[in-house]
Design a protein around this motif. Structure first.
Motif, PDB file in Angstrom:
ATOM      1  N   CYS A 220     -20.575   0.148   8.582  1.00  0.00           N
ATOM      2  CA  CYS A 220     -19.699   1.193   9.118  1.00  0.00           C
ATOM      3  C   CYS A 220     -18.721   1.724   8.068  1.00  0.00           C
ATOM      4  O   CYS A 220     -18.006   2.695   8.326  1.00  0.00           O
ATOM      5  N   SER A 221     -18.659   1.089   6.916  1.00  0.00           N
ATOM      6  CA  SER A 221     -17.755   1.543   5.863  1.00  0.00           C
ATOM      7  C   SER A 221     -18.544   2.227   4.752  1.00  0.00           C
ATOM      8  O   SER A 221     -19.732   1.966   4.563  1.00  0.00           O
ATOM      9  N   ARG A 222     -17.877   3.122   4.019  1.00  0.00           N
ATOM     10  CA  ARG A 222     -18.544   3.815   2.908  1.00  0.00           C
ATOM     11  C   ARG A 222     -18.991   2.817   1.852  1.00  0.00           C
ATOM     12  O   ARG A 222     -20.121   2.857   1.371  1.00  0.00           O
ATOM     13  N   MET A 223     -18.103   1.907   1.467  1.00  0.00           N
ATOM     14  CA  MET A 223     -18.461   0.921   0.454  1.00  0.00           C
ATOM     15  C   MET A 223     -19.586   0.019   0.946  1.00  0.00           C
ATOM     16  O   MET A 223     -20.465  -0.395   0.180  1.00  0.00           O
ATOM     17  N   GLY A 224     -19.565  -0.279   2.265  1.00  0.00           N
ATOM     18  CA  GLY A 224     -20.616  -1.117   2.824  1.00  0.00           C
ATOM     19  C   GLY A 224     -21.976  -0.448   2.757  1.00  0.00           C
ATOM     20  O   GLY A 224     -22.986  -1.070   2.421  1.00  0.00           O
ATOM     21  N   LEU A 225     -22.015   0.837   3.080  1.00  0.00           N
ATOM     22  CA  LEU A 225     -23.271   1.579   2.987  1.00  0.00           C
ATOM     23  C   LEU A 225     -23.797   1.590   1.554  1.00  0.00           C
ATOM     24  O   LEU A 225     -24.997   1.434   1.319  1.00  0.00           O
ATOM     25  N   LEU A 226     -22.897   1.782   0.608  1.00  0.00           N
ATOM     26  CA  LEU A 226     -23.316   1.787  -0.791  1.00  0.00           C
ATOM     27  C   LEU A 226     -23.807   0.408  -1.223  1.00  0.00           C
ATOM     28  O   LEU A 226     -24.755   0.293  -1.998  1.00  0.00           O
ATOM     29  N   ALA A 227     -23.167  -0.644  -0.704  1.00  0.00           N
ATOM     30  CA  ALA A 227     -23.604  -2.000  -1.044  1.00  0.00           C
ATOM     31  C   ALA A 227     -25.002  -2.275  -0.507  1.00  0.00           C
ATOM     32  O   ALA A 227     -25.836  -2.894  -1.176  1.00  0.00           O
ATOM     33  N   ILE A 228     -25.279  -1.810   0.722  1.00  0.00           N
ATOM     34  CA  ILE A 228     -26.618  -1.979   1.289  1.00  0.00           C
ATOM     35  C   ILE A 228     -27.639  -1.190   0.471  1.00  0.00           C
ATOM     36  O   ILE A 228     -28.746  -1.661   0.193  1.00  0.00           O
ATOM     37  N   PHE A 232     -31.304  -2.333  -2.103  1.00  0.00           N
ATOM     38  CA  PHE A 232     -32.680  -1.839  -2.053  1.00  0.00           C
ATOM     39  C   PHE A 232     -33.094  -1.103  -3.321  1.00  0.00           C
ATOM     40  O   PHE A 232     -34.275  -0.817  -3.504  1.00  0.00           O
ATOM     41  N   LEU A 233     -32.133  -0.753  -4.178  1.00  0.00           N
ATOM     42  CA  LEU A 233     -32.453   0.012  -5.378  1.00  0.00           C
ATOM     43  C   LEU A 233     -32.736  -0.920  -6.562  1.00  0.00           C
ATOM     44  O   LEU A 233     -32.006  -1.887  -6.767  1.00  0.00           O
ATOM     45  N   LEU A 351     -26.680 -12.242   3.689  1.00  0.00           N
ATOM     46  CA  LEU A 351     -27.598 -11.216   4.170  1.00  0.00           C
ATOM     47  C   LEU A 351     -27.907 -10.194   3.079  1.00  0.00           C
ATOM     48  O   LEU A 351     -29.057  -9.830   2.844  1.00  0.00           O
ATOM     49  N   LEU A 352     -26.867  -9.717   2.398  1.00  0.00           N
ATOM     50  CA  LEU A 352     -27.073  -8.721   1.356  1.00  0.00           C
ATOM     51  C   LEU A 352     -27.835  -9.311   0.168  1.00  0.00           C
ATOM     52  O   LEU A 352     -28.668  -8.638  -0.444  1.00  0.00           O
TER      53      LEU A 352
END
Length: 415
Positions: A220-228, A232-233, A351-352
């Motif tokens: 739900c956070s911008r930094m969290g989305l980038l971390a996810i 995958f990258l 998880l990450l």
């Protein structure tokens, strides 16, 4: 829970020793076994497939992480994992190195990989519960250094024994298994703190829902989305390093050189890169530091592809590659740690970290495929191209998220 003030915490160097077996088997496979398989004319694509599966248990370890947290003791799980890893190394050395052995070696690698994941999670849990807050960064640094040293030194030492000292693979793997087991001698230096079982008892469903909520809070956070997205990258995945012993003959590198450079030298340099990466990440935006590190690794791969095929080139560029790998691993960890904040940090990081092993696995497959079909130069160029594309995706996503969301929103649970 941190260590109580009445009990002096163990020196963080203990985690270097305890965590080294975590990557020892993968190092043995990537350096010693891969070299022996290559000498037996096994195709690089088949070797890469074997090496890729060693990452798969670590990509799924969050499925059995609650078992480690809620059953037995962390030290017991460490011993189980250590014995399993040592057994995997021993069996690998007992197996003839030929193409027909690949399916059996794959089964051994997956089974031993699961054991290594149990060992890794137990050390991470011991460190989290037994280290004062003010020392956790230093302890994590020692643990990461042990991870890289275990992989590089484990494989390099084994290859040196097999090729330079002419020790049989059977005896070499036996000695490496003994060294793996010897690392458990450091366990008494760490205090055991039992995990508290929930009132309702152990439940996979309950723990799965709790893990899902933690991950949703991060997302739900911008930094969290980038971390996810980072997970995958394939930025700084270092897939080519798993095939150095396979491609070394094209650079006219001897077995002794491969053992020294991919073993002792890479272990020291990559650990130093991790420490340097932490220093840099504390002094600039961590996302862009991570991108910088990934770009350096891509440039290193391109330069190696273009450089003369000499033994000195092999030494220089594999050493630089090891340095960039250490930088990238630290950059990844810095981005993720910034994103997850506090709260249930251990669950979210686990998880990450599981997700992050996916590109490590498939980039190894890509390296093997490209080497088989396009040669060693094509392998390095393909890795650089994929890494560059991943960097572009991450940079664009970061800019887009900043434009749409504005200042970074802290994930739930951050103090």
């Amino acid at each position: 829970m941190s260590a109580t003030s009445s009990h002096r915490a163990a020196h963080p160097a203990v985690y270097f020793v305890l965590f080294a077996p975590f990557s020892a088997l993968s190092g043995y496979l990537a350096i010693a076994a891969a070299y022996a398989l290559a000498q037996a004319k096994v195709p690089a694509e088949a070797i890469a497939g074997l090496l890729a599966v060693t990452f798969m248990p670590h990509a799924a370890k969050f499925l059995w992480a609650p078992v480690v947290d809620l059953t037995l003791t962390r030290k017991t799980w460490y011993l189980i994992g250590c014995v399993g890893s040592a057994a995997g190394m021993f069996i690998t050395g007992m197996t003839p190195y030929r193409l027909e052995s690949i399916p059996f070696l794959t089964v051994v690698a997956v089974t031993a990989g699961i054991a290594a994941s149990l060992l890794g999670m137990s050390v991470e849990s011991l460190m989290a519960h037994n280290t004062p807050d003010e020392e956790k960064g230093r302890a994590a640094g020692w643990m990461q250094a042990g991870n890289m040293a275990g992989s590089s030194l484990g494989g390099g030492l084994a290859l040196w024994m097999m090729e330079d000292l002419h020790v049989s693979a059977m005896l070499t793997s036996s000695l490496m298994a003994v060294l793996t087991l010897a690392c458990a001698a450091a366990l008494p230096l760490v205090r055991e703190q039992r995990a508290e079982t929930p009132a309702g008892g152990f439940s996979f469903a309950t723990n799965a829902r709790a893990a899902g909520r933690d991950l949703w809070e991060v997302a739900c956070s911008r930094m969290g989305l980038l971390a996810i997205l980072v997970c995958f990258l394939p930025i700084g995945a270092g897939g080519a390093s798993n095939l150095w012993s396979v491609v070394a003959p094209d650079w006219h590198a001897s077995a002794a050189t491969v053992a020294l450079v991919t073993g002792v030298v890479s272990g020291i340099v990559s650990a130093g890169g991790s420490l340097l990466g932490g220093f840099i990440c504390d002094r600039m935006d961590r996302k862009w530091a991570y991108c910088l590190f990934g770009a350096l690794q891509a440039v290193c791969a391109l330069a190696m592809a273009a450089a003369p095929r000499t033994e000195s080139s092999f030494v220089v560029f594999t050493t630089l590659y090891a340095l960039t790998t250490g930088l990238c691993y630290t950059g990844y960890a810095a981005v993720v740690l910034e994103a997850i904040g506090k709260g249930a940090a251990a669950t979210k990081y686990s998880l990450l970290a599981s997700l992050a092993n996916m590109p490590l696995s498939w980039m190894t497959l890509v390296a093997g495929y490209s080497q088989t079909h396009w040669g060693n130069g094509g392998m390095l160029q393909a890795e650089a191209a994929i890494g560059g594309a991943a960097l572009l995706v991450f940079a664009l996503a970061s800019k887009l998220a900043q434009r749409r969301v504005g200042p970074a929103t802290q994930p739930a649970g951050v103090a």
